[in-house]
Each structure stands twice: as structure tokens, then as C-alpha cells.
Design an enzyme around this catalytic site. Structure first.
Site, mmCIF file in Angstrom:
data_model
loop_
_atom_site.group_PDB
_atom_site.id
_atom_site.type_symbol
_atom_site.label_atom_id
_atom_site.label_comp_id
_atom_site.label_asym_id
_atom_site.label_seq_id
_atom_site.Cartn_x
_atom_site.Cartn_y
_atom_site.Cartn_z
ATOM 1 N N ASP A 122 -0.421 -0.755 -4.716
ATOM 2 C CA ASP A 122 -1.730 -0.250 -5.144
ATOM 3 C C ASP A 122 -1.693 1.130 -5.788
ATOM 4 O O ASP A 122 -2.572 1.495 -6.566
ATOM 5 C CB ASP A 122 -2.726 -0.240 -3.966
ATOM 6 C CG ASP A 122 -2.389 0.806 -2.908
ATOM 7 O OD1 ASP A 122 -1.204 1.199 -2.786
ATOM 8 O OD2 ASP A 122 -3.307 1.238 -2.190
ATOM 9 N N ASN A 123 -0.698 1.936 -5.395
ATOM 10 C CA ASN A 123 -0.558 3.282 -5.983
ATOM 11 C C ASN A 123 0.800 3.821 -5.569
ATOM 12 O O ASN A 123 1.520 3.210 -4.778
ATOM 13 C CB ASN A 123 -1.694 4.225 -5.544
ATOM 14 C CG ASN A 123 -1.877 4.314 -4.048
ATOM 15 O OD1 ASN A 123 -2.840 3.779 -3.507
ATOM 16 N ND2 ASN A 123 -0.959 4.958 -3.354
ATOM 17 N N SER B 180 -8.283 1.860 5.676
ATOM 18 C CA SER B 180 -6.899 2.274 5.911
ATOM 19 C C SER B 180 -6.588 2.397 7.398
ATOM 20 O O SER B 180 -7.462 2.686 8.215
ATOM 21 C CB SER B 180 -6.611 3.613 5.223
ATOM 22 O OG SER B 180 -6.564 3.425 3.839
ATOM 23 N N HIS C 278 1.412 2.106 4.110
ATOM 24 C CA HIS C 278 0.501 3.234 4.309
ATOM 25 C C HIS C 278 0.704 3.771 5.728
ATOM 26 O O HIS C 278 0.886 2.978 6.659
ATOM 27 C CB HIS C 278 -0.938 2.738 4.133
ATOM 28 C CG HIS C 278 -1.965 3.822 4.042
ATOM 29 N ND1 HIS C 278 -2.337 4.574 5.130
ATOM 30 C CD2 HIS C 278 -2.702 4.284 2.993
ATOM 31 C CE1 HIS C 278 -3.263 5.459 4.753
ATOM 32 N NE2 HIS C 278 -3.497 5.298 3.464
ATOM 33 N N CYS D 155 -6.156 4.153 -2.909
ATOM 34 C CA CYS D 155 -6.410 2.772 -2.479
ATOM 35 C C CYS D 155 -7.654 2.072 -3.038
ATOM 36 O O CYS D 155 -7.552 1.068 -3.724
ATOM 37 C CB CYS D 155 -6.515 2.734 -0.960
ATOM 38 S SG CYS D 155 -4.956 3.050 -0.127
ATOM 39 N N ARG E 275 -7.866 -1.100 -5.747
ATOM 40 C CA ARG E 275 -8.206 -2.468 -5.319
ATOM 41 C C ARG E 275 -9.400 -3.023 -6.110
ATOM 42 O O ARG E 275 -9.448 -4.197 -6.470
ATOM 43 C CB ARG E 275 -8.539 -2.470 -3.822
ATOM 44 C CG ARG E 275 -7.307 -2.437 -2.986
ATOM 45 C CD ARG E 275 -7.477 -1.693 -1.674
ATOM 46 N NE ARG E 275 -6.204 -1.053 -1.373
ATOM 47 C CZ ARG E 275 -5.215 -1.652 -0.707
ATOM 48 N NH1 ARG E 275 -5.393 -2.828 -0.189
ATOM 49 N NH2 ARG E 275 -4.054 -1.048 -0.539
ATOM 50 N N ASP F 212 0.830 -1.201 0.000
ATOM 51 C CA ASP F 212 0.000 0.000 0.000
ATOM 52 C C ASP F 212 0.868 1.257 0.000
ATOM 53 O O ASP F 212 1.583 1.517 0.970
ATOM 54 C CB ASP F 212 -0.897 -0.024 1.245
ATOM 55 C CG ASP F 212 -2.038 0.975 1.152
ATOM 56 O OD1 ASP F 212 -1.892 1.974 0.443
ATOM 57 O OD2 ASP F 212 -3.072 0.741 1.802
ATOM 58 N N ASP F 213 0.818 2.009 -1.083
ATOM 59 C CA ASP F 213 1.574 3.271 -1.196
ATOM 60 C C ASP F 213 3.087 3.055 -1.308
ATOM 61 O O ASP F 213 3.869 3.920 -0.915
ATOM 62 C CB ASP F 213 1.301 4.214 -0.012
ATOM 63 C CG ASP F 213 -0.142 4.712 0.055
ATOM 64 O OD1 ASP F 213 -0.975 4.249 -0.749
ATOM 65 O OD2 ASP F 213 -0.429 5.559 0.921
ATOM 66 N N LYS G 181 1.384 9.393 -5.225
ATOM 67 C CA LYS G 181 -0.033 9.128 -4.920
ATOM 68 C C LYS G 181 -0.920 10.331 -5.272
ATOM 69 O O LYS G 181 -0.480 11.469 -5.127
ATOM 70 C CB LYS G 181 -0.117 8.822 -3.416
ATOM 71 C CG LYS G 181 -1.489 8.458 -2.906
ATOM 72 C CD LYS G 181 -1.420 7.977 -1.455
ATOM 73 C CE LYS G 181 -2.815 7.622 -0.954
ATOM 74 N NZ LYS G 181 -2.780 6.986 0.364
ATOM 75 N N HIS H 174 -10.544 -2.616 2.187
ATOM 76 C CA HIS H 174 -10.808 -1.260 1.694
ATOM 77 C C HIS H 174 -11.703 -1.190 0.459
ATOM 78 O O HIS H 174 -11.519 -0.345 -0.428
ATOM 79 C CB HIS H 174 -9.498 -0.494 1.448
ATOM 80 C CG HIS H 174 -9.647 0.961 1.716
ATOM 81 N ND1 HIS H 174 -8.636 1.894 1.569
ATOM 82 C CD2 HIS H 174 -10.745 1.668 2.131
ATOM 83 C CE1 HIS H 174 -9.079 3.087 1.874
ATOM 84 N NE2 HIS H 174 -10.360 2.986 2.216
ATOM 85 N N LYS I 68 -5.424 -5.768 4.171
ATOM 86 C CA LYS I 68 -6.326 -4.611 4.121
ATOM 87 C C LYS I 68 -7.304 -4.757 2.957
ATOM 88 O O LYS I 68 -6.891 -4.896 1.811
ATOM 89 C CB LYS I 68 -5.480 -3.351 3.945
ATOM 90 C CG LYS I 68 -6.286 -2.115 3.566
ATOM 91 C CD LYS I 68 -5.401 -0.895 3.504
ATOM 92 C CE LYS I 68 -6.051 0.213 2.698
ATOM 93 N NZ LYS I 68 -5.242 1.439 2.668
#
Ligand code: MG
Length: 468
Positions: free
Chosen positions: A294-295, A167, A242, A89, A93, A49-50, A315, A144, A142
Site C-alpha cells: 500500500d505504501n 491499523s 505494519h 494507508c 486503499r 501494508d508498509d 512512507k 481502513h 485490514k
């Protein structure tokens, strides 16, 4: 390393529920799964994540040590032009799991605990597609994509779920100090009242965030061993990196400047454990492992954010740093070792590709945007991207398109054209000297956006459900 608290399976054991029979009603039972077992490959998707484009050793990080990801790349394939379908996010996803651009499935924004929408259970996720082929399916990490009961993983195709529903910086406790340096130094996750869930139940609140990476890994490893004799799909979307960042004691360093590095290094250690588990379970050669993020990195969080260099921005952005991700795929004997693929592809392609590899039909009566990229993954000579173009949505707005090496970005009446092969950092806007290209790519954007909006499906709406 042992875990300091509940894993999903510890929790079930405490309730007296056996973990060998976790297949849900409606999915194929373990007998059918075993019968299908020998021929069908297993799939693991590890989704961080991130994490930034550069935040892996083999993608150029000079400080973060990722020996396990680097080994995965040496034994498999590194993808340099692999995209998430959003720069935040939830939409990202939704795209990964449905093979669709986020507005196609109605998930265009980050979901908060106050929201009452989620991934529509009518959508076919990768777990739905593979579950229909007798796969055991687990989501560990996670989610989300909606925290209301009807949107949780177990109502979106997964047999089981262990993780947090949104998150880790959400559900802030009023009056508590959320300073990230303080939280890291004091290992204090209590300002965020995030629940840890097992299937549909909250088992700990606030979730002990210092243990998340380790517990997810314990759960993933157990799942692999439990399903060694039948095909399985493990979706492992890590909560980290994240913010707020937390790691287990063995990875902790006091220096806040090194918090991000420590977090990625624990995730890398976790990936090493997953790869060892595959060997120990005897399924290494029949398991495809995909790693990506994810990003892009949350640059505004300074030393708690990663790095996307040489890409521009991070992001929230439709510049490359927001959506182009580090990606590595490994499958001994099927994906050639030590190769690099620079063809355009992305997370939306995983559903069609995995469906093909599992011998499953594509979800019927709906548009799926992703395409089969097995020829790229298999290293077939001369294999090219199946995409004429890739589209960069921000929310419901189409901001950019890439076709081959050219990227057109149109935001707030500004037109930018970049040659990504010559100018990976998007520094030289050449729109003024290529009017024909601008016209062609603008046409592609307009036509695609029109078609998408005419064939979009709604998010799921939970009206009167109790919030998690
Ligand atoms: Mg993210």
C-alpha cells in the site's frame, strides 16, 4: 498449519450460518454466478501494508527469503515502475478500490477510530463492479476505509468481510507499554485494543495479532474452495508488516532485529498457500493474482520498518520510496512467464483492467483516473504505459508528477527534477539545466490539480453511528 482461534467461517458455523450461501441480497446469486463461471476469470489482490520496494527476494532483498513471491514472478510478470497512489494507508486503499487518486474520492488522510468519515458507499469499488457481473467477493484483512457500519466492506461492494477495520497500532490502551521490542518478545498484542470483525460484528477484542496472517490465509483458502465453480474476487489486504509486528509460533524468532524478516516470510508462506489452493481447486489457470504493497516502508520504526532501496525515502513521502511498490502479477497462460515490465502504471489501473477482463462496464457518470493496462500485463509487443503522467498526492496537495522518465517535485518552493531512468535514487536534481521540462511538467501538475479539484467527490460522512 491449523488456526488457534476463530476464522470467519468458524464463527459463522458457530452461529449456525452456512457458508455456501454467502452472497448478499442485491448481488447475483450463486446460480447466476455458476452460469457465468466458465468464461470469467477470478481475481485475487494481495495487498501488504508498509512493505518496502526491496523487501522481496526478486526485488533485491539480500536477507528476506520469499520463495513463493519469487516463483510468482518467475511464472508471471514483475512490475518495476508500479505505484500506489498515496504514501499512507487509507488514501492508498481508496485509490486501489476505486481506480481514482485519493483526493478524487475525498480520502486524503489516514483514518483513526475517532474519525466519522469513510469510503463513500456511492463510490463504485472493484467489488461493486465485479459483483454486478455475478462475482463472489470477499475482503479478508485490514480495511481502513472507515470503521463505522455504513463504510465497512459489506457496504462497499463486498459480500463478506473478515479482518480488522483500521491499523493494528490504533486503539492504544492507556497505561499499557507499547514498546515494540517488548511486544515482540512477549508476543503481547494487548496494548492495542483492535477488534477482529466478521462482516459487521466484532468477534474478538483485542484481536490476537499473532494469528492474523494465518487466519486470513485460512479464510482466503476456504473462500477459494467454496467458490471454485463461480467467478470470484478476493481482496486480501494483510495487516502486516505494519507495526506492531507479530507472527505465528512457527515463524517466530526471538531476535528483534529479525522480526520484520520473519513477518514478511510468513506472508510469503501465506501466498504460497493461496497459490496451492488455486491449483487444488482447479482454478489456477483462470485466476489472476496481483501482489503489491500500500505504501513504502516506515523507516522511522528502524528494525521494524522495511527497506525501499535503491529508492529514496519511505512512507509519508512523495519521493519514490514512499509510493513505488514491489508488484508481481501471475496468470498462467495469459501473462507471459518470467517477464519484467518497466512501464509506468499503478494500483489505480486495477479497477479498469479487471473490469475489462470481466466484461464489465466502467462505473458510469464519474471520472476514473486509472486506465486499462492489460496490454502491458499480456506482454503485447511494444505496449506502452497508457499514462501521459502520474501524479503524487500527499494528502490533498499535489507534490510531484512523473511523465516518462522525468519526475518533477515541487514542495515548499523547492523545485526538483529527476531523470528516474538514469537516477532511480533521486540524487541529482537537474531542474536548473532543464527549464523547458520544468515548465511543461509544472503546467501538467497545475492543470491536473485544477481539473481534479473541480471534479472531486466527497468522502462518506457517518454522523450518529455507533463506533466500532
Ligand atoms: Mg500502509
Amino acid at each position: 498449519m491449523s488456526t488457534g482461534g476463530y476464522t470467519r467461517r468458524c464463527f459463522l458455523k458457530a452461529l449456525g450460518v452456512g457458508t455456501a450461501s454467502l452472497a448478499m441480497p442485491g448481488c447475483m446469486g450463486s446460480n447466476q454466478g455458476s452460469a457465468l463461471g466458465p468464461d470469467k476469470p477470478n481475481f485475487i489482490i494481495i495487498f501488504t501494508d508498509d512493505q518496502g520496494y526491496q523487501d522481496v527476494g526478486c526485488f533485491g532483498s539480500s536477507s528476506i527469503k520469499t520463495p513463493n513471491l519469487d516463483r510468482m514472478a518467475a511464472e508471471g510478470m514483475k512490475f518495476t515502475d508500479f505505484y500506489a497512489a498515496a504514501s499512507v494507508c487509507s488514501p492508498s486503499r481508496a485509490a486501489l478500490l476505486t481506480g481514482c487518486y485519493p483526493p478524487r474520492v475525498g480520502i486524503t488522510k489516514v483514518l483513526f477510530p475517532r474519525d466519522n468519515i469513510g469510503l463513500n458507499p456511492e463510490e463504485a469499488t472493484i467489488a461493486d463492479v465485479l459483483g454486478g457481473q455475478g462475482y463472489a467477493t470477499a475482503c479478508v484483512g485490514k480495511w481502513h476505509l472507515g470503521h463505522l457500519p455504513s463504510f465497512l466492506p459489506t457496504n462497499n461492494g463486498f459480500d463478506s468481510y473478515f479482518g480488522i477495520p483500521y491499523s493494528n497500532d490504533m486503539d492504544g490502551v492507556e497505561g499499557k507499554n507499547k514498546n515494540l521490542d517488548r511486544a515482540w518478545r512477549q508476543k503481547d498484542y494487548s496494548p492495542w485494543n483492535v477488534p477482529l470483525m466478521c462482516d459487521g460484528q466484532v468477534i474478538e477484542r483485542p484481536a490476537d495479532q499473532t494469528k492474523l496472517i494465518e487466519r486470513y490465509t485460512d479464510d482466503a483458502v476456504t473462500f477459494i474452495h467454496e467458490n471454485r465453480d463461480r467467478p470470484f474476487f478476493l481482496y486480501l489486504p494483510h495487516t502486516m508488516p505494519h507495526i506492531p509486528l507479530f507472527v505465528s509460533d512457527g515463524f517466530y524468532v526471538e531476535d528483534v532485529q529479525k522480526a520484520y524478516k520473519a513477518t514478511i516470510e510468513q506472508i510469503d508462506f501465506s501466498i504460497g498457500r493461496v497459490l496451492v489452493a488455486l491449483k487444488e481447486a482447479g482454478v489456477d489457470r483462470k485466476t489472476l493474482v496481483v501482489f503489491t504493497s500500500d505504501n513504502g516502508p516506515w523507516l522511522g520504526k528502524k528494525h521494524y520498518g522495511g527497506c525501499a532501496l535503491p529508492l529514496r525515502d519511505g512512507k509519508f513521502s512523495t519521493y519514490e520510496g514512499g509510493m513505488r511498490e514491489p508488484c508481481i502479477m501471475r496468470w498462467p497462460g495469459r501473462i507471459p512467464a518470467g517477464k519484467v515490465c518497466s512501464e509506468l502504471c499503478g494500483t489505480i489501473d486495477l479497477l479498469p483492467t479487471l473490469a475489462r477482463l470481466a466484461g464489465a462496464e466502467m462505473p458510469a457518470a464519474r471520472v476514473i483516473d486509472g486506465l486499462d493496462i492489460w496490454p502491458l500485463m499480456a506482454g503485447e509487443p511494444g505496449a506502452k504505459s497508457p499514462h501521459e503522467a502520474f501524479f503524487y498526492y500527499r494528502g490533498a496537495s499535489l507534490e510531484a508528477v512523473r511523465s516518462g522518465k522525468w519526475k518533477l517535485r515541487r514542495v515548499k518552493k523547492k523545485t526538483e527534477l529527476y531523470n528516474l531512468k538514469a537516477d532511480i535514487s533521486e540524487k541529482n536534481n537537474v531542474a536548473g539545466t532543464h527549464p523547458d521540462l520544468v515548465k511543461r511538467l509544472t503546467g501538467l501538475m497545475q492543470k491536473f490539480d485544477r481539473d481534479l479539484k473541480a471534479n472531486a467527490r466527497p468522502a462518506g460522512k457517518g454522523l450518529k453511528e455507533k463506533k466500532t
